[in-house]
Design a protein around this motif. Structure first.
Motif, PDB file in Angstrom:
ATOM      1  N   MET A   1       0.850  -1.176   0.171  1.00 41.66           N
ATOM      2  CA  MET A   1      -0.054  -0.021   0.033  1.00 41.66           C
ATOM      3  C   MET A   1       0.863   1.139  -0.076  1.00 41.66           C
ATOM      4  SD  MET A   1      -3.227   0.980   2.665  1.00 41.66           S
ATOM      5  CE  MET A   1      -3.707  -0.582   2.376  1.00 41.66           C
ATOM      6  N   THR A   2       0.579   2.230  -0.960  1.00 42.61           N
ATOM      7  CA  THR A   2       1.433   3.272  -0.952  1.00 42.61           C
ATOM      8  C   THR A   2       1.456   4.293   0.156  1.00 42.61           C
ATOM      9  OG1 THR A   2       0.027   4.613  -2.457  1.00 42.61           O
ATOM     10  CG2 THR A   2       1.405   3.044  -3.508  1.00 42.61           C
ATOM     11  N   SER A   3       2.306   4.942   0.392  1.00 41.01           N
ATOM     12  CA  SER A   3       2.205   5.972   1.563  1.00 41.01           C
ATOM     13  C   SER A   3       1.154   7.153   1.099  1.00 41.01           C
ATOM     14  CB  SER A   3       3.429   6.778   1.836  1.00 41.01           C
ATOM     15  OG  SER A   3       3.971   7.442   0.400  1.00 41.01           O
ATOM     16  N   ALA A   4       1.004   7.585  -0.089  1.00 36.78           N
ATOM     17  CA  ALA A   4      -0.030   8.516  -0.412  1.00 36.78           C
ATOM     18  C   ALA A   4      -1.330   7.863  -0.176  1.00 36.78           C
ATOM     19  CB  ALA A   4       0.135   8.664  -2.107  1.00 36.78           C
ATOM     20  N   LEU A   5      -1.642   6.643  -0.641  1.00 35.32           N
ATOM     21  CA  LEU A   5      -2.941   5.984  -0.266  1.00 35.32           C
ATOM     22  C   LEU A   5      -3.074   5.782   1.252  1.00 35.32           C
ATOM     23  CD1 LEU A   5      -5.698   4.695  -1.193  1.00 35.32           C
ATOM     24  CD2 LEU A   5      -4.328   2.472  -1.237  1.00 35.32           C
ATOM     25  N   VAL A   6      -2.079   5.526   2.263  1.00 37.43           N
ATOM     26  CA  VAL A   6      -2.292   5.528   3.771  1.00 37.43           C
ATOM     27  C   VAL A   6      -2.463   7.001   3.882  1.00 37.43           C
ATOM     28  CG1 VAL A   6      -1.156   4.954   5.594  1.00 37.43           C
ATOM     29  CG2 VAL A   6      -0.813   3.463   3.649  1.00 37.43           C
ATOM     30  N   GLY A   7      -1.940   8.033   3.459  1.00 35.85           N
ATOM     31  CA  GLY A   7      -1.908   9.331   3.971  1.00 35.85           C
ATOM     32  C   GLY A   7      -3.624   9.739   3.879  1.00 35.85           C
ATOM     33  N   SER A   8      -3.912   9.423   2.650  1.00 36.99           N
ATOM     34  CA  SER A   8      -5.312   9.992   2.578  1.00 36.99           C
ATOM     35  C   SER A   8      -6.358   9.304   3.351  1.00 36.99           C
ATOM     36  CB  SER A   8      -5.869   9.606   0.832  1.00 36.99           C
ATOM     37  OG  SER A   8      -5.836   8.386   0.841  1.00 36.99           O
ATOM     38  N   ARG A   9      -5.981   8.131   3.720  1.00 41.95           N
ATOM     39  CA  ARG A   9      -7.025   7.150   4.704  1.00 41.95           C
ATOM     40  C   ARG A   9      -6.798   7.987   6.236  1.00 41.95           C
ATOM     41  NH1 ARG A   9      -5.542   2.158   5.070  1.00 41.95           N
ATOM     42  NH2 ARG A   9      -7.618   1.426   6.112  1.00 41.95           N
ATOM     43  N   ILE A  10      -5.668   8.270   6.452  1.00 46.38           N
ATOM     44  CA  ILE A  10      -5.542   9.132   7.688  1.00 46.38           C
ATOM     45  C   ILE A  10      -6.285  10.351   7.828  1.00 46.38           C
ATOM     46  CG2 ILE A  10      -3.465  10.300   9.085  1.00 46.38           C
ATOM     47  CD1 ILE A  10      -1.574   8.025   8.168  1.00 46.38           C
ATOM     48  N   LEU A  11      -6.018  11.060   6.930  1.00 45.42           N
ATOM     49  CA  LEU A  11      -6.918  12.357   6.917  1.00 45.42           C
ATOM     50  C   LEU A  11      -8.264  12.063   7.125  1.00 45.42           C
ATOM     51  CD1 LEU A  11      -6.240  15.469   7.064  1.00 45.42           C
ATOM     52  CD2 LEU A  11      -6.682  15.419   4.821  1.00 45.42           C
ATOM     53  N   ALA A  12      -9.002  10.854   6.361  1.00 44.93           N
ATOM     54  CA  ALA A  12     -10.214  10.637   6.503  1.00 44.93           C
ATOM     55  C   ALA A  12     -10.566  10.157   7.834  1.00 44.93           C
ATOM     56  CB  ALA A  12     -10.417   9.351   5.087  1.00 44.93           C
ATOM     57  N   ALA A  13      -9.386   9.381   8.289  1.00 43.48           N
ATOM     58  CA  ALA A  13      -9.670   9.010   9.685  1.00 43.48           C
ATOM     59  C   ALA A  13      -9.755  10.102  10.816  1.00 43.48           C
ATOM     60  CB  ALA A  13      -8.655   8.118  10.171  1.00 43.48           C
ATOM     61  N   LEU A  14      -8.896  11.117  10.532  1.00 47.49           N
ATOM     62  CA  LEU A  14      -8.947  12.074  11.538  1.00 47.49           C
ATOM     63  C   LEU A  14     -10.098  12.947  11.276  1.00 47.49           C
ATOM     64  CD1 LEU A  14      -5.296  13.425  11.290  1.00 47.49           C
ATOM     65  CD2 LEU A  14      -6.381  12.123  13.131  1.00 47.49           C
ATOM     66  N   ALA A  15     -10.995  13.152  10.147  1.00 47.11           N
ATOM     67  CA  ALA A  15     -11.994  13.465  10.006  1.00 47.11           C
ATOM     68  C   ALA A  15     -13.272  13.097  10.816  1.00 47.11           C
ATOM     69  CB  ALA A  15     -12.444  13.785   8.467  1.00 47.11           C
ATOM     70  N   ARG A  16     -12.999  11.770  11.439  1.00 46.97           N
ATOM     71  CA  ARG A  16     -13.967  11.319  12.174  1.00 46.97           C
ATOM     72  C   ARG A  16     -13.960  11.563  13.634  1.00 46.97           C
ATOM     73  NH1 ARG A  16     -13.172   7.249   8.300  1.00 46.97           N
ATOM     74  NH2 ARG A  16     -11.902   6.139   9.596  1.00 46.97           N
ATOM     75  N   VAL A  17     -12.625  12.258  13.874  1.00 44.01           N
ATOM     76  CA  VAL A  17     -12.523  12.615  15.309  1.00 44.01           C
ATOM     77  C   VAL A  17     -13.077  14.064  15.479  1.00 44.01           C
ATOM     78  CG1 VAL A  17     -10.519  13.237  17.046  1.00 44.01           C
ATOM     79  CG2 VAL A  17     -10.347  11.333  15.191  1.00 44.01           C
ATOM     80  N   ARG A  18     -13.944  14.089  16.818  1.00 45.90           N
ATOM     81  CA  ARG A  18     -14.581  15.122  17.156  1.00 45.90           C
ATOM     82  C   ARG A  18     -14.110  16.000  18.325  1.00 45.90           C
ATOM     83  NH1 ARG A  18     -18.455  11.383  16.743  1.00 45.90           N
ATOM     84  NH2 ARG A  18     -19.219  12.034  19.075  1.00 45.90           N
ATOM     85  N   ASP A  19     -14.191  17.332  18.038  1.00 43.74           N
ATOM     86  CA  ASP A  19     -14.141  18.006  19.444  1.00 43.74           C
ATOM     87  C   ASP A  19     -15.348  17.684  20.385  1.00 43.74           C
ATOM     88  OD1 ASP A  19     -14.993  20.391  21.448  1.00 43.74           O
ATOM     89  OD2 ASP A  19     -13.150  21.220  20.534  1.00 43.74           O
ATOM     90  N   PRO A  20     -14.921  16.986  21.405  1.00 47.68           N
ATOM     91  CA  PRO A  20     -16.098  16.577  22.357  1.00 47.68           C
ATOM     92  C   PRO A  20     -17.062  17.498  22.643  1.00 47.68           C
ATOM     93  CG  PRO A  20     -13.904  16.665  23.562  1.00 47.68           C
ATOM     94  CD  PRO A  20     -13.636  17.080  22.165  1.00 47.68           C
ATOM     95  N   GLU A  21     -16.740  18.796  22.972  1.00 51.00           N
ATOM     96  CA  GLU A  21     -17.387  19.742  23.305  1.00 51.00           C
ATOM     97  C   GLU A  21     -18.448  20.536  22.339  1.00 51.00           C
ATOM     98  OE1 GLU A  21     -17.615  24.035  25.968  1.00 51.00           O
ATOM     99  OE2 GLU A  21     -15.887  23.372  24.985  1.00 51.00           O
ATOM    100  N   LEU A  22     -17.723  20.576  20.984  1.00 52.37           N
ATOM    101  CA  LEU A  22     -18.402  21.440  19.935  1.00 52.37           C
ATOM    102  C   LEU A  22     -18.808  20.375  19.049  1.00 52.37           C
ATOM    103  CD1 LEU A  22     -15.747  23.921  19.127  1.00 52.37           C
ATOM    104  CD2 LEU A  22     -17.499  24.235  20.493  1.00 52.37           C
TER     105      LEU A  22
END
Length: 233
Positions: A1-22
């Motif tokens: 798996m290329t680093s570019a593909l893994v990198g895009s999936r990392i950003l997608a994973a971070l998009a599912r992390v929420r500020d708990p208050e907001l």
């Protein structure tokens, strides 16, 4: 798996992390300063917050959630999540890396883990989501009390409300009432609907205001960094 593909999936994973208050993704809030992964699968994420003194319990939840989201991805062999420019950065970064938990990370200062805090914020998210869904309906209280989730047209707001309710273990299927007590899951009776809706609207308004304040403070603190979303190779 290329680093570019893994990198895009990392950003997608971070998009599912929420500020708990907001209850907003840390990516859209601009809290992700950078995110990278090398060819060997070592991922490094840097987070930053609107102020140096943001509550350490909120910050810990976001750093820990980001670590969990990234470290479980295929192609990621090692994960480091670093909170920058915060008074408790060292304790948070070291505690999350060691999987120590909040109490051990702040030994002598913290007495409880953060499960109850997370649940409190989820209940607020349920109330805010209830207001968002109800704003599209033009029904009297007695009829609103009888509405089931399956009666509503699918929408982003409804999907979000269902997900928050599931996270709390509350009824979220088609047969579940739209209006419930976020602590117990009990349906709201017709006579209690007006007060429930006022509380829901107040919660939504408060979250919107706090989100705007946080975005403004972050832009003031990091005026040249744009949106702050991680640039991945």
């Amino acid at each position: 798996m290329t680093s570019a593909l893994v990198g895009s999936r990392i950003l997608a994973a971070l998009a599912r992390v929420r500020d708990p208050e907001l209850d907003e993704p840390i990516t859209t809030l601009g809290f992700v300063a950078s995110a990278s992964v090398d060819a060997g699968g070592t991922a490094e994420v840097h987070l930053r917050l609107p102020t140096y003194f943001c509550a350490p319990n909120f910050a810990y939840l976001m750093v820990a959630d980001a670590f969990d989201a990234v470290s479980t991805l295929d192609g990621v062999r090692h994960t480091t999540v670093i909170l920058d420019d915060h008074f408790a950065s060292d304790a948070i970064n070291e505690g999350v890396a060691a999987r120590a938990g909040f109490v051990r990370s702040f030994e002598g200062e913290a007495v409880d883990e953060l499960d109850s805090l997370r649940a409190d914020f989820l209940r607020k998210a349920v109330m805010a989501g209830t207001d968002q869904v109800c704003r599209t309906l033009d029904l009297p209280p007695a009829e609103l009390a009888a509405v089931r989730l399956g009666d509503l047209s699918e929408s982003e707001a409804l999907d979000r409300l269902r997900r928050r309710r599931r996270e709390l273990g509350l009824p979220a299927g088609d047969d579940a009432p739209l209006l419930i007590d976020p602590k117990t899951g009990a349906p709201i009776g017709a006579d209690a609907v007006p007060l429930h809706l006022r509380k829901a609207r107040l919660t939504r308004t408060s979250l919107d205001a706090n989100t705007g304040i946080c975005r403004g403070m972050l832009r003031h603190r990091y005026p040249t960094d744009g949106q702050g979303e991680g640039a991945l190779p």
